[in-house]
Design an enzyme around this catalytic site. Structure first.
Site, PDB file in Angstrom:
ATOM      1  N   LYS A  22       0.698  -1.358   0.032  1.00  0.00           N
ATOM      2  CA  LYS A  22      -0.217   0.032  -0.094  1.00  0.00           C
ATOM      3  C   LYS A  22       0.862   1.221  -0.112  1.00  0.00           C
ATOM      4  O   LYS A  22       0.733   2.155  -0.836  1.00  0.00           O
ATOM      5  CB  LYS A  22      -0.999  -0.102   1.295  1.00  0.00           C
ATOM      6  CG  LYS A  22      -1.561   1.176   1.511  1.00  0.00           C
ATOM      7  CD  LYS A  22      -2.457   1.374   2.639  1.00  0.00           C
ATOM      8  CE  LYS A  22      -1.770   1.510   3.918  1.00  0.00           C
ATOM      9  NZ  LYS A  22      -1.566   3.173   4.346  1.00  0.00           N
ATOM     10  N   CYS A 117      -4.906   8.386   9.766  1.00  0.00           N
ATOM     11  CA  CYS A 117      -5.364   7.846  11.008  1.00  0.00           C
ATOM     12  C   CYS A 117      -4.937   8.762  12.113  1.00  0.00           C
ATOM     13  O   CYS A 117      -4.016   9.810  12.213  1.00  0.00           O
ATOM     14  CB  CYS A 117      -4.551   6.639  11.272  1.00  0.00           C
ATOM     15  SG  CYS A 117      -5.007   5.361  10.090  1.00  0.00           S
TER      16      CYS A 117
HETATM   17  C1  EPZ Z   1       4.201   6.682   6.980  1.00  0.00           C
HETATM   18  O1  EPZ Z   1       3.412   7.546   7.304  1.00  0.00           O
HETATM   19  C2  EPZ Z   1       3.092   5.548   6.710  1.00  0.00           C
HETATM   20  N1  EPZ Z   1       1.963   6.155   5.782  1.00  0.00           N
HETATM   21  C3  EPZ Z   1       2.630   5.078   7.931  1.00  0.00           C
HETATM   22  O2  EPZ Z   1       1.698   3.952   7.652  1.00  0.00           O
HETATM   23  C4  EPZ Z   1       3.683   4.238   8.879  1.00  0.00           C
HETATM   24  O3  EPZ Z   1       3.296   4.187  10.137  1.00  0.00           O
HETATM   25  C5  EPZ Z   1       4.714   5.552   8.990  1.00  0.00           C
HETATM   26  O4  EPZ Z   1       5.202   5.919   7.788  1.00  0.00           O
HETATM   27  C6  EPZ Z   1       6.087   5.056   9.900  1.00  0.00           C
HETATM   28  O5  EPZ Z   1       6.757   4.016   8.942  1.00  0.00           O
HETATM   29  C7  EPZ Z   1       2.254   6.133   4.608  1.00  0.00           C
HETATM   30  O6  EPZ Z   1       3.337   5.682   3.809  1.00  0.00           O
HETATM   31  C8  EPZ Z   1       1.002   6.750   3.731  1.00  0.00           C
HETATM   32  P1  EPZ Z   1       6.767   9.361   9.133  1.00  0.00           P
HETATM   33  P2  EPZ Z   1       4.113   9.121   7.762  1.00  0.00           P
HETATM   34  O7  EPZ Z   1       6.710  10.873   8.421  1.00  0.00           O
HETATM   35  O8  EPZ Z   1       4.960   9.491   6.416  1.00  0.00           O
HETATM   36  C9  EPZ Z   1       7.194  12.618  12.645  1.00  0.00           C
HETATM   37  C10 EPZ Z   1      -0.264   2.678   7.778  1.00  0.00           C
HETATM   38  O9  EPZ Z   1      -0.931   1.976   8.440  1.00  0.00           O
HETATM   39  N2  EPZ Z   1       7.014  13.627  11.606  1.00  0.00           N
HETATM   40  O10 EPZ Z   1       7.865   8.513   9.034  1.00  0.00           O
HETATM   41  O11 EPZ Z   1       3.185   9.983   8.094  1.00  0.00           O
HETATM   42  C11 EPZ Z   1       5.745  12.028  12.856  1.00  0.00           C
HETATM   43  O12 EPZ Z   1       4.870  12.553  13.689  1.00  0.00           O
HETATM   44  C12 EPZ Z   1       0.049   4.154   8.014  1.00  0.00           C
HETATM   45  O13 EPZ Z   1      -0.130   2.425   6.433  1.00  0.00           O
HETATM   46  C13 EPZ Z   1       7.354  15.043  11.872  1.00  0.00           C
HETATM   47  O14 EPZ Z   1       7.604  15.163  13.067  1.00  0.00           O
HETATM   48  O15 EPZ Z   1       5.464   8.731   8.942  1.00  0.00           O
HETATM   49  C14 EPZ Z   1       6.264  10.612  13.393  1.00  0.00           C
HETATM   50  O16 EPZ Z   1       6.237  10.828  14.824  1.00  0.00           O
HETATM   51  C15 EPZ Z   1       0.289   4.519   9.457  1.00  0.00           C
HETATM   52  N3  EPZ Z   1       7.437  15.753  10.833  1.00  0.00           N
HETATM   53  C16 EPZ Z   1       7.527  10.056  12.593  1.00  0.00           C
HETATM   54  O17 EPZ Z   1       7.935  11.564  12.478  1.00  0.00           O
HETATM   55  C17 EPZ Z   1       7.121  15.721   9.594  1.00  0.00           C
HETATM   56  O18 EPZ Z   1       7.091  16.440   8.744  1.00  0.00           O
HETATM   57  C18 EPZ Z   1       7.486   9.402  11.617  1.00  0.00           C
HETATM   58  O19 EPZ Z   1       6.463   9.790  10.546  1.00  0.00           O
HETATM   59  C19 EPZ Z   1       6.779  14.346   9.428  1.00  0.00           C
HETATM   60  C20 EPZ Z   1       6.758  13.148  10.263  1.00  0.00           C
END
Ligand code: EPZ
Length: 419
Positions: A22, A117
Protein backbone atom coordinates in the site's frame (compact mmCIF):
# COMPACT_ATOMS: atom_id res chain seq x y z
CA UNK A 1 -22.00 -0.57 7.09
CA UNK A 2 -20.49 -4.04 7.47
CA UNK A 3 -18.94 -5.89 10.38
CA UNK A 4 -16.80 -9.01 10.68
CA UNK A 5 -18.01 -11.99 12.70
CA UNK A 6 -15.22 -14.32 13.86
CA UNK A 7 -15.36 -17.58 15.80
CA UNK A 8 -11.90 -18.09 17.27
CA UNK A 9 -9.48 -20.83 18.27
CA UNK A 10 -8.96 -22.37 14.81
CA UNK A 11 -5.37 -22.93 13.74
CA UNK A 12 -4.49 -21.24 10.45
CA UNK A 13 -3.14 -23.71 7.92
CA UNK A 14 -2.19 -23.47 4.24
CA UNK A 15 -0.81 -20.80 1.93
CA UNK A 16 -1.55 -17.10 1.49
CA UNK A 17 -0.27 -14.73 -1.21
CA UNK A 18 0.62 -11.19 -0.17
CA UNK A 19 -0.55 -8.22 -2.28
CA UNK A 20 1.42 -5.19 -3.43
CA UNK A 21 2.58 -2.68 -0.83
CA UNK A 22 0.00 0.00 0.00
CA UNK A 23 2.61 2.55 1.09
CA UNK A 24 4.67 1.99 -2.06
CA UNK A 25 1.66 2.32 -4.36
CA UNK A 26 0.56 5.53 -2.59
CA UNK A 27 3.88 7.05 -3.70
CA UNK A 28 4.27 5.40 -7.12
CA UNK A 29 0.92 6.62 -8.49
CA UNK A 30 1.60 10.34 -7.74
CA UNK A 31 5.18 9.85 -9.03
CA UNK A 32 3.67 9.10 -12.45
CA UNK A 33 2.59 12.76 -12.57
CA UNK A 34 6.25 13.71 -13.03
CA UNK A 35 6.20 12.23 -16.51
CA UNK A 36 3.86 13.62 -19.15
CA UNK A 37 2.88 10.35 -20.67
CA UNK A 38 1.74 6.79 -20.08
CA UNK A 39 3.04 4.11 -17.71
CA UNK A 40 1.84 0.73 -16.47
CA UNK A 41 1.92 -0.30 -12.81
CA UNK A 42 1.56 -3.96 -11.84
CA UNK A 43 0.84 -5.62 -8.46
CA UNK A 44 -1.15 -2.59 -7.28
CA UNK A 45 -3.17 -3.59 -4.18
CA UNK A 46 -6.94 -3.47 -4.78
CA UNK A 47 -7.74 -1.46 -1.64
CA UNK A 48 -9.81 1.57 -0.67
CA UNK A 49 -6.86 3.98 -0.29
CA UNK A 50 -5.80 3.35 -3.89
CA UNK A 51 -9.36 3.81 -5.16
CA UNK A 52 -9.51 7.17 -3.37
CA UNK A 53 -6.08 8.26 -4.63
CA UNK A 54 -7.08 7.40 -8.21
CA UNK A 55 -10.23 9.53 -7.82
CA UNK A 56 -8.12 12.47 -6.63
CA UNK A 57 -5.70 12.09 -9.54
CA UNK A 58 -8.61 11.83 -12.01
CA UNK A 59 -9.83 15.20 -10.73
CA UNK A 60 -6.47 16.61 -11.95
CA UNK A 61 -6.95 15.15 -15.43
CA UNK A 62 -5.23 11.79 -15.02
CA UNK A 63 -6.77 8.92 -16.98
CA UNK A 64 -6.62 5.38 -15.54
CA UNK A 65 -7.22 2.18 -17.44
CA UNK A 66 -7.72 -0.92 -15.28
CA UNK A 67 -5.98 -3.76 -17.15
CA UNK A 68 -7.00 -6.15 -14.37
CA UNK A 69 -7.67 -5.95 -10.59
CA UNK A 70 -4.01 -5.27 -9.86
CA UNK A 71 -2.65 -3.70 -13.07
CA UNK A 72 -3.35 -0.11 -14.09
CA UNK A 73 -2.27 2.05 -16.99
CA UNK A 74 -1.79 5.71 -16.03
CA UNK A 75 -2.08 8.46 -18.67
CA UNK A 76 -0.94 11.85 -17.39
CA UNK A 77 -0.85 13.62 -20.78
CA UNK A 78 -3.94 15.69 -19.99
CA UNK A 79 -3.13 16.57 -16.38
CA UNK A 80 -3.68 20.31 -16.38
CA UNK A 81 -4.47 21.16 -12.77
CA UNK A 82 -2.12 21.60 -9.83
CA UNK A 83 -4.99 21.95 -7.33
CA UNK A 84 -5.80 18.79 -5.35
CA UNK A 85 -8.52 20.05 -3.04
CA UNK A 86 -11.38 17.56 -3.34
CA UNK A 87 -13.11 16.09 -0.27
CA UNK A 88 -11.19 12.85 -0.84
CA UNK A 89 -7.95 14.53 0.21
CA UNK A 90 -9.05 14.33 3.86
CA UNK A 91 -9.57 10.59 3.65
CA UNK A 92 -5.99 9.41 3.48
CA UNK A 93 -2.63 10.62 4.69
CA UNK A 94 -0.95 9.37 1.50
CA UNK A 95 -2.62 12.27 -0.36
CA UNK A 96 0.31 14.40 0.85
CA UNK A 97 2.49 12.96 -1.95
CA UNK A 98 0.55 15.16 -4.37
CA UNK A 99 2.45 18.12 -2.89
CA UNK A 100 5.82 16.86 -4.11
CA UNK A 101 4.48 15.42 -7.37
CA UNK A 102 2.49 18.50 -8.44
CA UNK A 103 5.29 20.86 -7.36
CA UNK A 104 7.71 18.76 -9.38
CA UNK A 105 5.45 18.84 -12.45
CA UNK A 106 4.13 22.42 -12.35
CA UNK A 107 6.43 24.30 -9.91
CA UNK A 108 3.11 24.90 -8.21
CA UNK A 109 0.69 22.96 -6.02
CA UNK A 110 -2.37 23.66 -3.91
CA UNK A 111 -3.44 20.75 -1.74
CA UNK A 112 -5.76 20.20 1.20
CA UNK A 113 -4.03 19.46 4.50
CA UNK A 114 -3.62 15.64 4.55
CA UNK A 115 -5.90 13.40 6.58
CA UNK A 116 -5.12 9.90 7.87
CA UNK A 117 -5.36 7.84 11.05
CA UNK A 118 -5.37 9.48 14.47
CA UNK A 119 -2.01 8.23 15.70
CA UNK A 120 -1.24 11.50 17.36
CA UNK A 121 -0.08 14.77 15.89
CA UNK A 122 1.16 14.07 12.37
CA UNK A 123 3.00 17.22 11.38
CA UNK A 124 4.38 17.86 7.90
CA UNK A 125 7.02 20.40 8.93
CA UNK A 126 9.84 18.28 7.46
CA UNK A 127 8.03 18.06 4.13
CA UNK A 128 7.68 21.85 4.08
CA UNK A 129 11.29 22.33 5.18
CA UNK A 130 12.36 20.26 2.18
CA UNK A 131 10.18 22.12 -0.32
CA UNK A 132 11.38 25.50 0.97
CA UNK A 133 15.01 24.32 0.70
CA UNK A 134 14.34 23.58 -2.98
CA UNK A 135 13.14 27.18 -3.47
CA UNK A 136 9.40 26.85 -3.04
CA UNK A 137 7.31 29.41 -1.19
CA UNK A 138 4.84 27.68 1.11
CA UNK A 139 1.70 29.31 2.51
CA UNK A 140 -0.91 27.64 4.69
CA UNK A 141 -4.34 29.23 4.77
CA UNK A 142 -7.95 28.12 5.02
CA UNK A 143 -6.86 24.48 5.40
CA UNK A 144 -4.90 24.58 2.14
CA UNK A 145 -1.17 24.27 1.55
CA UNK A 146 -0.09 26.56 -1.34
CA UNK A 147 3.34 25.90 -2.83
CA UNK A 148 4.99 27.83 -5.67
CA UNK A 149 8.48 28.27 -7.08
CA UNK A 150 10.00 30.25 -9.97
CA UNK A 151 12.10 27.14 -10.39
CA UNK A 152 13.19 24.31 -8.11
CA UNK A 153 16.93 24.22 -7.40
CA UNK A 154 18.73 21.28 -5.77
CA UNK A 155 19.74 21.67 -2.12
CA UNK A 156 21.14 19.77 0.85
CA UNK A 157 18.39 18.88 3.30
CA UNK A 158 18.93 17.33 6.72
CA UNK A 159 15.74 15.81 8.14
CA UNK A 160 15.32 16.61 11.85
CA UNK A 161 13.16 13.49 12.14
CA UNK A 162 13.46 10.24 10.16
CA UNK A 163 10.28 10.66 8.14
CA UNK A 164 9.07 8.26 5.42
CA UNK A 165 6.62 10.77 3.99
CA UNK A 166 9.04 13.68 3.96
CA UNK A 167 11.79 11.56 2.37
CA UNK A 168 9.48 10.49 -0.46
CA UNK A 169 7.87 13.91 -0.92
CA UNK A 170 11.22 15.72 -1.20
CA UNK A 171 12.46 13.04 -3.62
CA UNK A 172 9.39 13.66 -5.83
CA UNK A 173 9.91 17.43 -5.87
CA UNK A 174 13.67 17.11 -6.50
CA UNK A 175 13.56 14.72 -9.47
CA UNK A 176 13.23 17.57 -12.03
CA UNK A 177 14.87 20.32 -9.94
CA UNK A 178 17.99 22.01 -11.34
CA UNK A 179 21.15 20.49 -9.87
CA UNK A 180 21.77 18.02 -7.05
CA UNK A 181 19.61 17.47 -3.98
CA UNK A 182 20.90 15.53 -0.98
CA UNK A 183 18.50 14.23 1.65
CA UNK A 184 20.36 13.36 4.85
CA UNK A 185 18.90 11.39 7.78
CA UNK A 186 16.52 9.96 5.17
CA UNK A 187 14.13 7.12 5.98
CA UNK A 188 15.19 3.73 4.58
CA UNK A 189 11.88 1.84 4.23
CA UNK A 190 11.58 -0.67 1.34
CA UNK A 191 8.82 1.39 -0.26
CA UNK A 192 11.18 4.35 -0.57
CA UNK A 193 13.48 2.15 -2.64
CA UNK A 194 10.53 0.96 -4.74
CA UNK A 195 9.44 4.52 -5.55
CA UNK A 196 13.04 5.51 -6.37
CA UNK A 197 13.35 2.47 -8.67
CA UNK A 198 10.18 3.51 -10.51
CA UNK A 199 11.44 7.09 -10.90
CA UNK A 200 14.84 5.86 -12.15
CA UNK A 201 13.09 3.58 -14.64
CA UNK A 202 11.43 6.76 -15.96
CA UNK A 203 14.84 8.39 -16.34
CA UNK A 204 15.37 10.06 -12.98
CA UNK A 205 18.82 10.01 -11.38
CA UNK A 206 18.41 8.91 -7.76
CA UNK A 207 21.18 7.19 -5.83
CA UNK A 208 21.23 5.90 -2.25
CA UNK A 209 17.53 5.14 -1.70
CA UNK A 210 17.38 2.66 1.16
CA UNK A 211 20.27 4.35 2.95
CA UNK A 212 20.15 7.48 5.13
CA UNK A 213 21.68 9.65 2.37
CA UNK A 214 19.78 9.96 -0.91
CA UNK A 215 21.27 11.95 -3.81
CA UNK A 216 18.99 13.17 -6.61
CA UNK A 217 20.49 14.78 -9.72
CA UNK A 218 17.68 16.72 -11.43
CA UNK A 219 16.75 15.81 -15.01
CA UNK A 220 14.86 17.91 -17.54
CA UNK A 221 12.15 15.40 -18.24
CA UNK A 222 11.19 11.79 -17.66
CA UNK A 223 10.51 9.24 -20.35
CA UNK A 224 7.34 7.30 -20.87
CA UNK A 225 5.93 3.81 -21.39
CA UNK A 226 7.58 2.44 -18.26
CA UNK A 227 6.25 -0.75 -16.66
CA UNK A 228 6.78 -1.12 -12.90
CA UNK A 229 5.70 -3.81 -10.44
CA UNK A 230 5.00 -2.76 -6.83
CA UNK A 231 6.96 -4.66 -4.15
CA UNK A 232 5.08 -7.01 -1.79
CA UNK A 233 3.48 -5.40 1.27
CA UNK A 234 5.86 -5.86 4.22
CA UNK A 235 3.09 -5.00 6.70
CA UNK A 236 0.45 -7.32 5.25
CA UNK A 237 3.06 -10.10 5.19
CA UNK A 238 3.93 -9.43 8.82
CA UNK A 239 0.27 -9.39 9.78
CA UNK A 240 -0.26 -12.89 8.35
CA UNK A 241 3.01 -14.18 9.87
CA UNK A 242 1.86 -12.95 13.29
CA UNK A 243 -1.64 -14.42 12.83
CA UNK A 244 -0.13 -17.81 11.91
CA UNK A 245 2.02 -17.82 15.05
CA UNK A 246 -0.77 -16.52 17.30
CA UNK A 247 -3.17 -19.29 16.22
CA UNK A 248 -0.48 -22.00 16.63
CA UNK A 249 -0.87 -22.57 12.89
CA UNK A 250 1.35 -23.59 9.99
CA UNK A 251 1.21 -21.11 7.11
CA UNK A 252 3.33 -20.46 4.00
CA UNK A 253 3.26 -16.69 3.36
CA UNK A 254 3.99 -16.21 -0.36
CA UNK A 255 5.11 -13.22 -2.47
CA UNK A 256 7.30 -11.71 0.23
CA UNK A 257 10.88 -10.37 0.29
CA UNK A 258 12.36 -12.10 3.37
CA UNK A 259 14.98 -9.38 3.85
CA UNK A 260 12.17 -6.84 4.43
CA UNK A 261 10.80 -9.03 7.23
CA UNK A 262 14.06 -9.46 9.19
CA UNK A 263 13.13 -7.49 12.32
CA UNK A 264 9.88 -9.47 12.72
CA UNK A 265 11.50 -12.79 11.80
CA UNK A 266 14.16 -12.28 14.46
CA UNK A 267 11.53 -11.44 17.10
CA UNK A 268 9.39 -14.47 16.16
CA UNK A 269 12.40 -16.79 16.50
CA UNK A 270 13.18 -15.21 19.89
CA UNK A 271 9.61 -16.19 20.86
CA UNK A 272 10.22 -19.82 19.85
CA UNK A 273 8.20 -19.58 16.61
CA UNK A 274 9.50 -21.74 13.73
CA UNK A 275 10.47 -19.59 10.74
CA UNK A 276 11.63 -21.10 7.42
CA UNK A 277 12.76 -18.63 4.74
CA UNK A 278 12.63 -19.35 1.00
CA UNK A 279 13.39 -17.07 -1.99
CA UNK A 280 10.02 -15.31 -2.03
CA UNK A 281 8.09 -16.93 0.82
CA UNK A 282 8.30 -17.58 4.54
CA UNK A 283 6.80 -20.53 6.44
CA UNK A 284 5.57 -19.86 9.97
CA UNK A 285 4.59 -22.56 12.45
CA UNK A 286 4.21 -22.39 16.21
CA UNK A 287 3.19 -24.45 19.21
CA UNK A 288 1.63 -23.23 22.44
CA UNK A 289 4.88 -22.36 24.27
CA UNK A 290 5.84 -18.85 23.22
CA UNK A 291 8.54 -16.88 25.04
CA UNK A 292 7.82 -13.39 26.31
CA UNK A 293 9.91 -10.66 24.63
CA UNK A 294 10.36 -6.90 24.49
CA UNK A 295 9.70 -4.99 21.26
CA UNK A 296 10.58 -1.40 20.37
CA UNK A 297 9.27 0.13 17.16
CA UNK A 298 11.83 2.08 15.14
CA UNK A 299 12.38 3.35 11.59
CA UNK A 300 13.38 0.60 9.12
CA UNK A 301 15.26 -1.72 9.52
CA UNK A 302 13.88 -1.62 13.07
CA UNK A 303 10.60 -3.24 14.07
CA UNK A 304 7.86 -1.48 12.05
CA UNK A 305 5.35 0.62 13.98
CA UNK A 306 2.61 -0.65 11.64
CA UNK A 307 3.09 -4.16 13.08
CA UNK A 308 2.91 -2.94 16.68
CA UNK A 309 -0.86 -3.56 17.17
CA UNK A 310 -0.81 -7.07 15.62
CA UNK A 311 2.34 -7.91 17.64
CA UNK A 312 0.56 -7.02 20.88
CA UNK A 313 -1.95 -9.82 20.21
CA UNK A 314 0.86 -12.33 19.73
CA UNK A 315 2.49 -11.22 22.99
CA UNK A 316 -0.79 -11.97 24.77
CA UNK A 317 -0.12 -15.61 23.85
CA UNK A 318 3.42 -15.62 25.31
CA UNK A 319 4.10 -16.78 28.86
CA UNK A 320 4.84 -13.96 31.30
CA UNK A 321 5.37 -10.22 30.93
CA UNK A 322 6.29 -8.65 27.57
CA UNK A 323 6.59 -4.97 26.66
CA UNK A 324 6.15 -2.92 23.52
CA UNK A 325 7.73 0.51 23.31
CA UNK A 326 6.21 2.68 20.56
CA UNK A 327 9.16 4.66 19.26
CA UNK A 328 7.47 6.44 16.33
CA UNK A 329 3.98 7.76 17.18
CA UNK A 330 2.92 9.23 20.50
CA UNK A 331 -0.60 7.84 20.50
CA UNK A 332 -0.67 4.36 19.00
CA UNK A 333 -2.06 2.33 21.90
CA UNK A 334 -5.71 3.40 21.65
CA UNK A 335 -6.70 -0.07 20.37
CA UNK A 336 -5.74 -1.60 23.74
CA UNK A 337 -8.97 -0.28 25.29
CA UNK A 338 -10.86 -2.48 22.81
CA UNK A 339 -8.76 -5.54 23.69
CA UNK A 340 -9.51 -5.08 27.38
CA UNK A 341 -13.14 -5.92 26.55
CA UNK A 342 -11.84 -9.38 25.61
CA UNK A 343 -9.99 -9.81 28.91
CA UNK A 344 -6.57 -8.67 27.65
CA UNK A 345 -4.25 -7.82 30.55
CA UNK A 346 -2.31 -4.84 29.16
CA UNK A 347 -1.43 -1.58 30.90
CA UNK A 348 -0.04 1.46 29.13
CA UNK A 349 2.59 3.67 30.72
CA UNK A 350 3.29 6.52 28.29
CA UNK A 351 4.92 4.97 25.25
CA UNK A 352 5.25 1.53 26.82
CA UNK A 353 2.59 -1.18 26.84
CA UNK A 354 3.13 -3.86 29.50
CA UNK A 355 1.51 -7.10 28.39
CA UNK A 356 0.66 -9.97 30.74
CA UNK A 357 0.59 -13.04 28.53
CA UNK A 358 -0.90 -16.46 29.11
CA UNK A 359 -4.49 -15.39 29.86
CA UNK A 360 -7.17 -16.47 27.34
CA UNK A 361 -9.14 -13.88 25.38
CA UNK A 362 -12.92 -14.16 25.15
CA UNK A 363 -14.85 -12.95 22.09
CA UNK A 364 -16.59 -9.55 22.31
CA UNK A 365 -17.89 -6.72 20.08
CA UNK A 366 -14.89 -4.44 19.33
CA UNK A 367 -14.14 -1.68 16.84
CA UNK A 368 -11.23 -0.83 14.60
CA UNK A 369 -9.76 2.61 15.36
CA UNK A 370 -7.30 2.65 12.45
CA UNK A 371 -6.25 0.15 9.82
CA UNK A 372 -3.44 -1.56 11.75
CA UNK A 373 -5.55 -1.63 14.93
CA UNK A 374 -8.25 -3.21 12.77
CA UNK A 375 -5.85 -6.00 11.81
CA UNK A 376 -5.08 -6.50 15.50
CA UNK A 377 -8.83 -6.81 16.25
CA UNK A 378 -9.11 -9.57 13.64
CA UNK A 379 -6.16 -11.52 15.05
CA UNK A 380 -7.59 -11.11 18.56
CA UNK A 381 -10.87 -12.59 17.29
CA UNK A 382 -9.00 -15.47 15.67
CA UNK A 383 -7.46 -16.54 19.00
CA UNK A 384 -10.37 -15.67 21.33
CA UNK A 385 -12.80 -18.21 22.75
CA UNK A 386 -16.27 -17.65 21.25
CA UNK A 387 -17.62 -14.99 18.89
CA UNK A 388 -15.99 -11.61 18.16
CA UNK A 389 -17.64 -8.87 16.11
CA UNK A 390 -15.35 -6.24 14.59
CA UNK A 391 -16.91 -2.90 13.60
CA UNK A 392 -15.54 0.07 11.59
CA UNK A 393 -14.04 -2.37 9.10
CA UNK A 394 -13.72 0.31 6.41
CA UNK A 395 -10.35 0.93 8.10
CA UNK A 396 -9.33 -2.64 7.21
CA UNK A 397 -10.58 -2.21 3.64
CA UNK A 398 -8.28 0.84 3.34
CA UNK A 399 -5.10 -1.22 3.63
CA UNK A 400 -5.69 -4.96 3.23
CA UNK A 401 -6.78 -6.55 -0.05
CA UNK A 402 -9.42 -9.29 0.46
CA UNK A 403 -8.36 -9.91 4.07
CA UNK A 404 -11.49 -11.94 4.91
CA UNK A 405 -11.10 -14.23 1.88
CA UNK A 406 -7.41 -14.73 2.63
CA UNK A 407 -8.10 -15.73 6.25
CA UNK A 408 -11.00 -17.97 5.13
CA UNK A 409 -8.63 -19.76 2.75
CA UNK A 410 -6.42 -20.49 5.78
CA UNK A 411 -9.33 -22.10 7.62
CA UNK A 412 -10.46 -19.18 9.78
CA UNK A 413 -14.13 -18.95 10.70
CA UNK A 414 -14.57 -15.31 9.66
CA UNK A 415 -17.25 -13.62 7.60
CA UNK A 416 -18.34 -10.15 6.61
CA UNK A 417 -21.97 -9.35 7.35
CA UNK A 418 -23.92 -6.15 6.87
CA UNK A 419 -25.22 -4.56 10.04
C1 EPZ B 1 4.17 6.60 6.87
O1 EPZ B 1 3.51 7.64 7.59
C2 EPZ B 1 3.13 5.53 6.67
N1 EPZ B 1 2.02 6.08 5.89
C3 EPZ B 1 2.62 5.02 8.02
O2 EPZ B 1 1.75 3.92 7.76
C4 EPZ B 1 3.79 4.51 8.83
O3 EPZ B 1 3.33 4.15 10.12
C5 EPZ B 1 4.86 5.60 8.95
O4 EPZ B 1 5.25 6.05 7.63
C6 EPZ B 1 6.12 5.10 9.66
O5 EPZ B 1 6.64 4.02 8.96
C7 EPZ B 1 2.16 6.14 4.54
O6 EPZ B 1 3.17 5.75 3.99
C8 EPZ B 1 1.00 6.71 3.80
P1 EPZ B 1 6.64 9.50 9.14
P2 EPZ B 1 4.22 9.09 7.72
O7 EPZ B 1 6.67 10.80 8.43
O8 EPZ B 1 4.96 9.39 6.47
C9 EPZ B 1 7.11 12.61 12.68
C10 EPZ B 1 -0.24 2.73 7.74
O9 EPZ B 1 -0.89 2.15 8.61
N2 EPZ B 1 7.10 13.63 11.62
O10 EPZ B 1 7.71 8.50 8.89
O11 EPZ B 1 3.21 10.05 8.20
C11 EPZ B 1 5.78 11.90 12.82
O12 EPZ B 1 4.92 12.63 13.67
C12 EPZ B 1 0.34 4.08 8.04
O13 EPZ B 1 0.01 2.28 6.59
C13 EPZ B 1 7.39 14.95 11.94
O14 EPZ B 1 7.63 15.28 13.10
O15 EPZ B 1 5.25 8.79 8.89
C14 EPZ B 1 6.18 10.58 13.41
O16 EPZ B 1 6.33 10.72 14.80
C15 EPZ B 1 0.08 4.51 9.47
N3 EPZ B 1 7.39 15.89 10.96
C16 EPZ B 1 7.55 10.31 12.78
O17 EPZ B 1 8.01 11.56 12.30
C17 EPZ B 1 7.12 15.57 9.65
O18 EPZ B 1 7.15 16.47 8.78
C18 EPZ B 1 7.51 9.34 11.61
O19 EPZ B 1 6.54 9.80 10.72
C19 EPZ B 1 6.84 14.22 9.33
C20 EPZ B 1 6.84 13.27 10.32
Amino acid sequence: MDKLVIHGQRRLKGEVTISGAKNAALGVLPAALLSCDICTIENVPDILDIKILKRIMESLGTRFEDIDNNTIRIDTRNVNSYQATTEDMHKLRGSYYLMGALLGRFNKAVVTFPGGCNLGVRPIDQHIKGFESLGAKVEIEHGLIKLSAEKLVGASIYLDVVSVGATINIMLAAVRAEGVTTIENAAREPHIVDIANFLNAMGANIKGAGTDIIRIRGVKQLKCNVVHSIIPDQIEAGTFMIAAAATQGDVLVKNVIPKHMESLTAKLMEMNVNVEEFDDSIRISAGDKLNNVNIKTLPYPGFPTDLQPPAAILLLRAQGISTITEGIFENRFQYIEELRRMGAKIRVEGRIAVIEGGYPLTGAPIKALDLRAGAACVIAGLIAEGETEVFNIHYIDRGYERMVEKFQSLGADIKRVSC
